[in-house]
Design a protein around this motif. Structure first.
Motif, PDB file in Angstrom:
ATOM      1  N   ASP A  16      13.432  -3.561  -0.981  1.00 46.81           N
ATOM      2  CA  ASP A  16      12.167  -3.085  -0.441  1.00 46.81           C
ATOM      3  C   ASP A  16      11.648  -2.002  -1.375  1.00 46.81           C
ATOM      4  N   GLY A  17      10.341  -1.870  -1.462  1.00 46.10           N
ATOM      5  CA  GLY A  17       9.746  -0.920  -2.388  1.00 46.10           C
ATOM      6  C   GLY A  17       9.805   0.520  -1.943  1.00 46.10           C
ATOM      7  N   ASP A  18      10.594   0.823  -0.907  1.00 42.91           N
ATOM      8  CA  ASP A  18      10.735   2.199  -0.440  1.00 42.91           C
ATOM      9  C   ASP A  18      12.172   2.700  -0.578  1.00 42.91           C
ATOM     10  N   VAL A  19      12.928   2.116  -1.534  1.00 39.29           N
ATOM     11  CA  VAL A  19      14.296   2.556  -1.774  1.00 39.29           C
ATOM     12  C   VAL A  19      14.479   2.921  -3.241  1.00 39.29           C
ATOM     13  N   MET A  20      15.471   3.751  -3.497  1.00 41.33           N
ATOM     14  CA  MET A  20      15.870   4.102  -4.861  1.00 41.33           C
ATOM     15  C   MET A  20      17.333   3.725  -5.019  1.00 41.33           C
TER      16      MET A  20
ATOM     17  N   ASN B  65       0.803  -1.227   0.000  1.00 38.32           N
ATOM     18  CA  ASN B  65       0.000   0.000   0.000  1.00 38.32           C
ATOM     19  C   ASN B  65       0.840   1.284   0.000  1.00 38.32           C
ATOM     20  N   SER B  66       1.826   1.343  -0.886  1.00 39.85           N
ATOM     21  CA  SER B  66       2.675   2.532  -0.977  1.00 39.85           C
ATOM     22  C   SER B  66       3.052   2.764  -2.434  1.00 39.85           C
ATOM     23  N   VAL B  67       2.071   3.200  -3.205  1.00 35.80           N
ATOM     24  CA  VAL B  67       2.267   3.358  -4.651  1.00 35.80           C
ATOM     25  C   VAL B  67       3.330   4.404  -4.955  1.00 35.80           C
ATOM     26  N   ARG B  68       3.309   5.518  -4.235  1.00 39.41           N
ATOM     27  CA  ARG B  68       4.282   6.581  -4.520  1.00 39.41           C
ATOM     28  C   ARG B  68       5.710   6.076  -4.334  1.00 39.41           C
ATOM     29  N   ALA B  69       5.969   5.386  -3.229  1.00 38.65           N
ATOM     30  CA  ALA B  69       7.323   4.869  -2.984  1.00 38.65           C
ATOM     31  C   ALA B  69       7.703   3.839  -4.043  1.00 38.65           C
ATOM     32  N   LEU B  70       6.778   2.955  -4.380  1.00 31.89           N
ATOM     33  CA  LEU B  70       7.053   1.930  -5.384  1.00 31.89           C
ATOM     34  C   LEU B  70       7.358   2.568  -6.736  1.00 31.89           C
ATOM     35  N   GLU B  71       6.622   3.631  -7.068  1.00 31.78           N
ATOM     36  CA  GLU B  71       6.869   4.317  -8.336  1.00 31.78           C
ATOM     37  C   GLU B  71       8.279   4.909  -8.365  1.00 31.78           C
ATOM     38  N   LEU B  72       8.709   5.548  -7.292  1.00 36.22           N
ATOM     39  CA  LEU B  72      10.056   6.109  -7.219  1.00 36.22           C
ATOM     40  C   LEU B  72      11.113   5.015  -7.314  1.00 36.22           C
ATOM     41  N   CYS B  73      10.855   3.905  -6.656  1.00 41.08           N
ATOM     42  CA  CYS B  73      11.772   2.768  -6.720  1.00 41.08           C
ATOM     43  C   CYS B  73      11.929   2.294  -8.167  1.00 41.08           C
ATOM     44  N   LEU B  74      10.814   2.137  -8.862  1.00 43.24           N
ATOM     45  CA  LEU B  74      10.855   1.624 -10.231  1.00 43.24           C
ATOM     46  C   LEU B  74      11.477   2.616 -11.205  1.00 43.24           C
TER      47      LEU B  74
END
Length: 277
Positions: free
Chosen positions: A92-96, A11-20
């Protein structure tokens, strides 16, 4: 050798988008990307369903289970079990990640070894200021931007920004006395080595699950390689409402038991029960 990047999210689309966005900029791309989804709602599914159009040069799959609280170990095991790749990267989906992050891990890929790194952490204000444009431009890893946004708080963090030529950064990796503890936000290993220890212990929730897993890998003869200064990534700030002090206390006891016993197999992993003969 087929590779897959497994990214956990909830449930963290914004973080996942930045990661991708950072993944799409990699000098070496994985063959497939698995989004290991710990029970997110329809917003995340809609976002993932649109990734093929956004990133036509990347191949995605979505592994999901119903939301039953923090069950990262269970969704990771599901992703590992269903993967067809030989070598796996984990985020994790909250990293870049830095543009050479995956290549650095791949260059060190070796059976009987896992590689893992550490984080450059952003505070809440810097996290709110982060945008896809900042990631795409490379400013997310720029020392000036990180310093202006309070992310460089000590010498060790500054060294993680790779201020020196690669040979020196690599020497720092090798010579810095740091515990080879696996960091679940960024690591890589051969799938066969992960299966050797039966994946993650699904009885562990938040707090120490990656450390326990890393110790079992080491107990099984899979050595750790720390990439503290050659594979940087930036971590977005977020609340941890799922943190439970009682569970953390229990996990610490489990970690101590695994370390002292030398046990490598968990009976609560991908396979439920004792190690097959």
């Amino acid at each position: 050798m087929k590779t897959e990047l497994i990214i956990t999210t909830y449930n963290s689309v914004r973080a996942l988008e930045l990661c991708l966005v950072s993944v799409a900029r990699q000098s070496l791309l994985p063959d497939t990307i698995c989004i290991a989804d710990d029970g997110s709602g329809p917003e995340t599914k809609e976002f993932i369903d649109g990734l093929g159009a956004t990133y036509p040069n990347l191949t995605f799959r979505h592994v999901w289970h119903e939301d039953q609280g923090f069950e990262k170990c269970r969704i990771l095991n599901k992703a590992i079990e269903s993967s067809e790749a030989e070598f796996l990267f984990f985020l994790d989906g909250d990293v870049m990640i830095h543009p050479n992050f995956l290549k650095r891990h791949f260059d060190l890929a070796q059976r009987g070894r896992f590689s893992t790194g550490s984080l450059i952490r952003l505070d809440e204000t810097a996290t709110e200021a982060m945008t896809s444009e900042i990631v795409t431009s490379g400013d997310a890893f720029d020392r000036s931007w990180l310093r202006e946004n309070r992310a460089i708080d000590r010498l060790g963090t500054w060294l993680k920004t790779m201020p020196f030529p690669f040979a020196i950064q690599n020497l720092l990796d090798v010579t810095t006395p740091v515990q080879k503890a696996l960091c679940g936000a960024n690591w890589s290993a051969f799938r066969e080595d992960i299966l050797k220890v039966n994946g993650f212990d699904e009885t562990l929730k938040y707090g120490g699950l990656d450390k326990e897993f890393g110790i079992r890998l080491i107990n099984a003869g899979v050595k750790g390689r720390h990439l503290r200064y050659t594979a940087p990534l930036v971590h977005l700030d977020h609340p941890r409402g799922y943190r439970d002090p009682e569970k953390v206390k229990r996990h610490k006891a489990m970690i101590k038991e695994v370390r002292t016993s030398g046990r490598s197999w968990t009976e609560d992993g991908i396979i439920k029960g004792p190690k097959p003969v």
